[in-house]
Structure formats: C-alpha cells, structure tokens
Scaffold this motif. Structure first.
Motif, PDB file in Angstrom:
ATOM      1  N   LEU A   1     -21.243  -3.210  28.534  1.00 15.14           N
ATOM      2  CA  LEU A   1     -22.064  -4.395  28.227  1.00 15.14           C
ATOM      3  C   LEU A   1     -21.951  -5.086  29.583  1.00 15.14           C
ATOM      4  O   LEU A   1     -20.994  -5.315  30.006  1.00 15.14           O
ATOM      5  N   CYS A   2     -23.083  -5.310  30.073  1.00 15.84           N
ATOM      6  CA  CYS A   2     -22.975  -6.207  31.149  1.00 15.84           C
ATOM      7  C   CYS A   2     -23.354  -7.916  30.997  1.00 15.84           C
ATOM      8  O   CYS A   2     -24.398  -8.066  30.487  1.00 15.84           O
ATOM      9  N   ASN A   3     -22.538  -8.744  31.454  1.00  9.12           N
ATOM     10  CA  ASN A   3     -22.591  -9.954  30.639  1.00  9.12           C
ATOM     11  C   ASN A   3     -22.180 -11.073  31.712  1.00  9.12           C
ATOM     12  O   ASN A   3     -21.058 -11.078  32.007  1.00  9.12           O
TER      13      ASN A   3
ATOM     14  N   ASN B   1     -26.308  -9.972  32.110  1.00  9.50           N
ATOM     15  CA  ASN B   1     -26.850  -8.881  32.357  1.00  9.50           C
ATOM     16  C   ASN B   1     -27.659  -8.453  33.565  1.00  9.50           C
ATOM     17  O   ASN B   1     -28.551  -9.441  33.756  1.00  9.50           O
ATOM     18  N   ASN B   2     -27.330  -7.672  34.401  1.00  8.95           N
ATOM     19  CA  ASN B   2     -28.508  -7.253  35.464  1.00  8.95           C
ATOM     20  C   ASN B   2     -29.266  -6.279  35.293  1.00  8.95           C
ATOM     21  O   ASN B   2     -28.690  -5.187  34.571  1.00  8.95           O
ATOM     22  N   PRO B   3     -30.631  -6.587  35.296  1.00 12.14           N
ATOM     23  CA  PRO B   3     -31.357  -7.247  35.997  1.00 12.14           C
ATOM     24  C   PRO B   3     -31.922  -8.566  35.372  1.00 12.14           C
ATOM     25  O   PRO B   3     -32.907  -9.347  35.829  1.00 12.14           O
TER      26      PRO B   3
ATOM     27  N   MET C   1     -16.681  -4.626  29.417  1.00 10.60           N
ATOM     28  CA  MET C   1     -17.581  -5.736  29.843  1.00 10.60           C
ATOM     29  C   MET C   1     -17.672  -6.050  31.281  1.00 10.60           C
ATOM     30  O   MET C   1     -16.512  -6.355  31.890  1.00 10.60           O
ATOM     31  N   ASP C   2     -18.739  -5.774  31.695  1.00 11.09           N
ATOM     32  CA  ASP C   2     -19.049  -6.105  33.249  1.00 11.09           C
ATOM     33  C   ASP C   2     -19.295  -7.530  33.413  1.00 11.09           C
ATOM     34  O   ASP C   2     -20.475  -7.849  33.104  1.00 11.09           O
ATOM     35  N   GLU C   3     -18.453  -8.409  33.923  1.00  9.77           N
ATOM     36  CA  GLU C   3     -18.554  -9.530  34.261  1.00  9.77           C
ATOM     37  C   GLU C   3     -18.738  -9.911  35.817  1.00  9.77           C
ATOM     38  O   GLU C   3     -18.154 -10.834  36.239  1.00  9.77           O
ATOM     39  N   ALA C   4     -19.398  -9.039  36.308  1.00 14.62           N
ATOM     40  CA  ALA C   4     -19.678  -9.277  37.846  1.00 14.62           C
ATOM     41  C   ALA C   4     -20.438 -10.674  38.183  1.00 14.62           C
ATOM     42  O   ALA C   4     -20.007 -11.150  39.206  1.00 14.62           O
ATOM     43  N   TYR C   5     -20.992 -11.273  37.217  1.00 15.44           N
ATOM     44  CA  TYR C   5     -21.757 -12.522  37.461  1.00 15.44           C
ATOM     45  C   TYR C   5     -21.175 -13.545  36.681  1.00 15.44           C
ATOM     46  O   TYR C   5     -21.836 -14.473  36.500  1.00 15.44           O
ATOM     47  N   ALA C   6     -19.914 -13.320  36.189  1.00 12.48           N
ATOM     48  CA  ALA C   6     -19.292 -14.432  35.282  1.00 12.48           C
ATOM     49  C   ALA C   6     -19.249 -15.937  35.831  1.00 12.48           C
ATOM     50  O   ALA C   6     -19.520 -16.849  35.035  1.00 12.48           O
TER      51      ALA C   6
ATOM     52  N   SER D   1     -18.001  -8.954  45.529  1.00 14.51           N
ATOM     53  CA  SER D   1     -19.374  -8.820  46.028  1.00 14.51           C
ATOM     54  C   SER D   1     -20.287 -10.186  45.776  1.00 14.51           C
ATOM     55  O   SER D   1     -21.393 -10.159  46.424  1.00 14.51           O
ATOM     56  N   LYS D   2     -19.945 -10.965  44.755  1.00 14.46           N
ATOM     57  CA  LYS D   2     -21.143 -11.559  44.534  1.00 14.46           C
ATOM     58  C   LYS D   2     -20.565 -13.230  44.863  1.00 14.46           C
ATOM     59  O   LYS D   2     -20.802 -13.592  45.979  1.00 14.46           O
ATOM     60  N   VAL D   3     -19.914 -14.203  43.957  1.00 12.64           N
ATOM     61  CA  VAL D   3     -19.703 -15.260  44.176  1.00 12.64           C
ATOM     62  C   VAL D   3     -18.521 -15.571  45.451  1.00 12.64           C
ATOM     63  O   VAL D   3     -18.442 -16.411  46.237  1.00 12.64           O
TER      64      VAL D   3
ATOM     65  N   ARG E   1     -16.300  -4.205  49.891  1.00 18.74           N
ATOM     66  CA  ARG E   1     -16.302  -3.224  48.973  1.00 18.74           C
ATOM     67  C   ARG E   1     -14.980  -3.409  48.218  1.00 18.74           C
ATOM     68  O   ARG E   1     -13.851  -2.774  48.441  1.00 18.74           O
ATOM     69  N   LEU E   2     -15.092  -4.278  47.251  1.00 11.81           N
ATOM     70  CA  LEU E   2     -13.742  -4.650  46.286  1.00 11.81           C
ATOM     71  C   LEU E   2     -14.027  -5.158  44.841  1.00 11.81           C
ATOM     72  O   LEU E   2     -14.840  -6.139  44.604  1.00 11.81           O
ATOM     73  N   GLY E   3     -13.712  -4.462  43.905  1.00  6.08           N
ATOM     74  CA  GLY E   3     -14.176  -4.799  42.718  1.00  6.08           C
ATOM     75  C   GLY E   3     -12.687  -4.310  41.893  1.00  6.08           C
ATOM     76  O   GLY E   3     -11.828  -3.770  42.372  1.00  6.08           O
TER      77      GLY E   3
HETATM   78  C1  LIG Z   1     -23.648  -5.798  36.856  1.00  5.54           C
HETATM   79  C2  LIG Z   1     -22.848  -5.271  38.181  1.00  5.54           C
HETATM   80  N1  LIG Z   1     -21.783  -4.697  38.218  1.00  5.54           N
HETATM   81  C3  LIG Z   1     -21.205  -3.887  39.236  1.00  5.54           C
HETATM   82  C4  LIG Z   1     -21.842  -4.010  40.540  1.00  5.54           C
HETATM   83  C5  LIG Z   1     -21.323  -3.529  41.824  1.00  5.54           C
HETATM   84  O1  LIG Z   1     -20.561  -4.323  42.321  1.00  5.54           O
HETATM   85  P1  LIG Z   1     -19.548  -4.080  43.466  1.00  5.54           P
HETATM   86  O2  LIG Z   1     -20.410  -4.400  44.852  1.00  5.54           O
HETATM   87  O3  LIG Z   1     -18.384  -4.411  43.483  1.00  5.54           O
HETATM   88  O4  LIG Z   1     -19.591  -2.456  43.703  1.00  5.54           O
HETATM   89  C6  LIG Z   1     -22.994  -4.881  40.459  1.00  5.54           C
HETATM   90  C7  LIG Z   1     -23.641  -4.946  42.018  1.00  5.54           C
HETATM   91  O5  LIG Z   1     -24.626  -5.479  42.104  1.00  5.54           O
HETATM   92  C8  LIG Z   1     -23.725  -5.310  39.313  1.00  5.54           C
HETATM   93  O6  LIG Z   1     -24.778  -6.042  39.604  1.00  5.54           O
END
Ligand SMILES: Cc1ncc(COP(=O)(O)O)c(C=O)c1O
Length: 381
Positions: free
Chosen positions: A164-166, A168-170, A195-200, A228-230, A237-239
C-alpha cells in the motif's frame, strides 16, 4: 545457434520495460531545446542539502578507494533513533526500488499472490513479476483512492504481500488512519503488509497515519522510506525498510555485499541534520500545491487534491499529445499511460517559476480547447 529467449526465465521475458520520467539531457538532445525543466519524477526541486553536499565531497575525497561498511551501521543507528526503533530494525538498500526488489526476492515463490492498488507505483508489480508471483490489483474508489474494501476482498490464502502506497503515487491521495487500521486488523499471519511511505513527509492531513508506530505489535509489517524525495538525494540511490529485527535479518540475507555506497551513507547522515533544507522543501511544496490547485481550477482542469509532492490532473482528453506539446515547450511532465488513465498527467511540484512555466505550457498545449470536466474532486483523503 544460441536461443537466448529459451535460456531466459519466462517471467523475465514477459516483463514490460519500466519507463522512467524523461531525463532533461534526453529532451535537450532529441528536441534541441536548451532550456528544459523536469517535473516528472517527484524529485526535490530545491536540489540537495548543502550539508549533504559537503559531507559527500569529503567522503569521496578521503575514502572513494575503500569499500563502504556493508550494513551502514551509523546511518541505521541514526534512523532508528529518529523513528524510535533499534538499529537492527532498519534495512538500507540501493534506493527504495532496491528494497522493494529485495522484499520480493526474500518472500515470493512462484504463484504467490501480491495485492496492490490498481493505480499505484509500478515497482510492486515489477517485484512480483520478477519472481513469477501472481499480480492481484485491487480496484480504486471512484475518486481514485486506494479502496480498502477492494484490498481486503482481494486477500486469499495465497496472498503473500500487500503493498500500500501512502500517500499513493501517482494519485497523491492517502489512506486515512481508520482505513489503514482496517487493513492491519485483517492482516493474515500468512501475509506481509508493506506500507510505502516514500512521500510521508509531505502529508499534512491530520488523518494521515505513520505506520512505524505499529511495528512493535506487528512482526509482518514493513514500512518503507526513501532519501530520494524530501531529502533531495534521488541520484545517490538510498532507501530503507523499517521492520522487526528478524524480518530485517531475512531481507539482509539476499542483499548485495555493498548496496549503499559511501557517498550516499555520508550524504544521508548529513541531510538528516539539515532542518533548514527540510523545512524549506516542505514550505516550497505546500506553496506549490496551493498554486496548482488554484491555477488548474482557473483553467477548468480537474485535479486530485494531493498530499504528496506531485499533482494528478484529468485533462478530459488524451494526455499524451498534451505531454508531447509540453515537451516541445521544454517542460517534462508524466503521462500515466495506463488503461483507463489515458487522460491523466502527473506534474511534480517544482520551484515557483517552474510551476508557473508548467501551467503556462499546459494552457498553451491545450490550445484553448476546454477540458471536458471542470469540477474539482471532492474526495480529499
Ligand atoms: C511510492 C514510491 N516508492 C518508491 C519509490 C522509489 O524510490 P527510490 O528513489 O528510493 O528508489 C518511488 C519513486 O518515485 C515512489 O514513488
């Protein structure tokens, strides 16, 4: 004669190429335009923290000839502190993409089922298809939010992973605390919830849940974050994943020996301490979201209220020609190009002048044609 197709795994042959946001260099080359802006990959428009840049330069100068520490212990320790966890509960890899692949590799057998929202980040389907697992997209709500009923309805005895992307992208939408909790409460012991919180960091809705708080009670929960975001380090490349220690140890079993390079480790540690850069990033994003909401409404274009650093818009007409026309004006955005979403474009929030240029290019690309629907989606969460 060598037949490579016979040698390759069928599930690899069946995969579609991932098409990333068009790089600036490519557009300059192909269209011969010098002045190009990219609002297509949800990167940080402010650049990178100056503290991180200094730390990376220092690290490269001193230690580029030496392998990095395999498990990034200093960075894992600092992240654990920030999230109120133990260092053994942090797993770092080469981008969140690397973490997502690692999760698939660790847990998926052929035929296992992987559930995710139908309109979401494609890496989940990619991780599943690489392992010959079965993709189970769950339908979205009419407002293009992840539909918890559909997710729960998709679970079977073969479900291994739920992504679950939260936010959510896009779509930029969130699952509320109550919705997320419903999934957690119905999570079978035989499945893992990711729980993918890439944009939390960009989410400011009071109902937005941060899942790390639930890790102590849930051995089958994984929370994902990225630099990668904030944090402005997409190029490094680090997650990372946060989970209970036994799960982190499992992920680490199949990792590469040195998945996170020295510059990334040093840059990330410094970026975490740069509150000024962090706050400026959030401030720019808030202002950018407000700008787009108003400017798009002014153009009569429907947009989905966003809790992330991008905005999804419905042009009411095929988006690809509009995307191409914007490219020719030097503005790279992202068409969604999925069945049912051919009319949608995703625009990353940029600097104020970039946002203005994007809206002007969009208006010009639409060439006075009025989008079919001019209402704003009411479903905000
Ligand atoms: C929801 C989501 N998860 C993961 C990633 C990948 O992130 P990363 O640049 O750390 O590989 C992205 C990249 O756009 C994303 O939008």
């Amino acid at each position: 004669m060598v037949n490579l197709e016979q040698l390759a795994r069928p599930c690899i042959l069946a995969r579609k190429d991932y098409i990333p946001g068009k790089p600036v260099e490519e557009v300059r080359r192909e269209l011969g335009i010098a002045d190009v802006i990219k609002l297509a990959s949800n990167e940080n428009p402010l650049g990178t923290s100056p503290l991180a840049l200094q730390a990376m330069a220092r690290e490269i100068e001193r230690n580029a000839n030496r392998y990095p520490e395999s498990l990034s212990p200093e960075l894992a320790g600092r992240l654990a502190e920030i999230h109120g966890l133990q260092p053994g509960q942090v797993y770092l890899d080469n981008g969140l993409d690397g973490v997502i692949t690692r999760i698939g590799m660790t847990f998926l057998n052929p035929g296992d089922e992987v559930v995710f929202g139908q309109v979401t980040f494609p890496a989940y389907a990619n991780a599943a298809s690489r392992m010959n697992a079965r993709l189970v997209p769950a339908g979205m709500t009419p407002g293009l939010r992840i539909d918890v009923d559909a997710v729960l309805g998709a679970l079977t005895g073969r479900t291994k992973l739920i992504f679950l992307c939260n936010p959510n992208n896009p779509t930029g939408t969130i699952l509320t605390r109550a919705e997320y909790r419903r999934v957690l409460d119905h999570l079978p012991d035989t499945a893992l919830l990711v729980m993918d919180e890439a944009y939390a960091d960009f989410a400011d809705d009071a109902e937005y849940p941060r899942a790390a708080a639930d890790l102590p009670d849930h051995p089958n929960l994984i929370v994902l974050r990225t630099f990668s975001k904030v944090m402005g380090l997409a190029g490094l490349r680090l997650g990372y994943a946060l989970a209970q220690a036994p799960l982190v140890r499992l992920l680490a079993r199949s990792r590469e020996p040195f998945p996170v390079n020295r510059a990334a480790q040093a840059g990330a540690l410094a970026a975490l301490e740069d509150r000024d850069f962090y706050e400026r990033t959030l401030q720019n994003n808030r202002a950018g979201r407000a700008f787009y909401a108003q400017a798009l409404a002014g153009l009569g274009i429907r947009s989905i209220p966003s809790q992330a650093n991008f905005i999804l818009i419905d042009l009411g007409q095929p988006a690809r020609p509009v995307f191409q026309a914007m490219l020719r004006l030097g503005v790279i955005v992202r068409p969604i190009d999925e069945p049912g979403l051919e009319n949608y474009l995703r625009i990353s929030i940029g600097l104020p002048e970039e946002n203005q240029r994007a809206v002007a290019a969009l208006a010009k690309a639409l060439g006075g044609s009025t989008p079919a629907r001019a209402t704003n989606t009411k479903e905000t969460a």
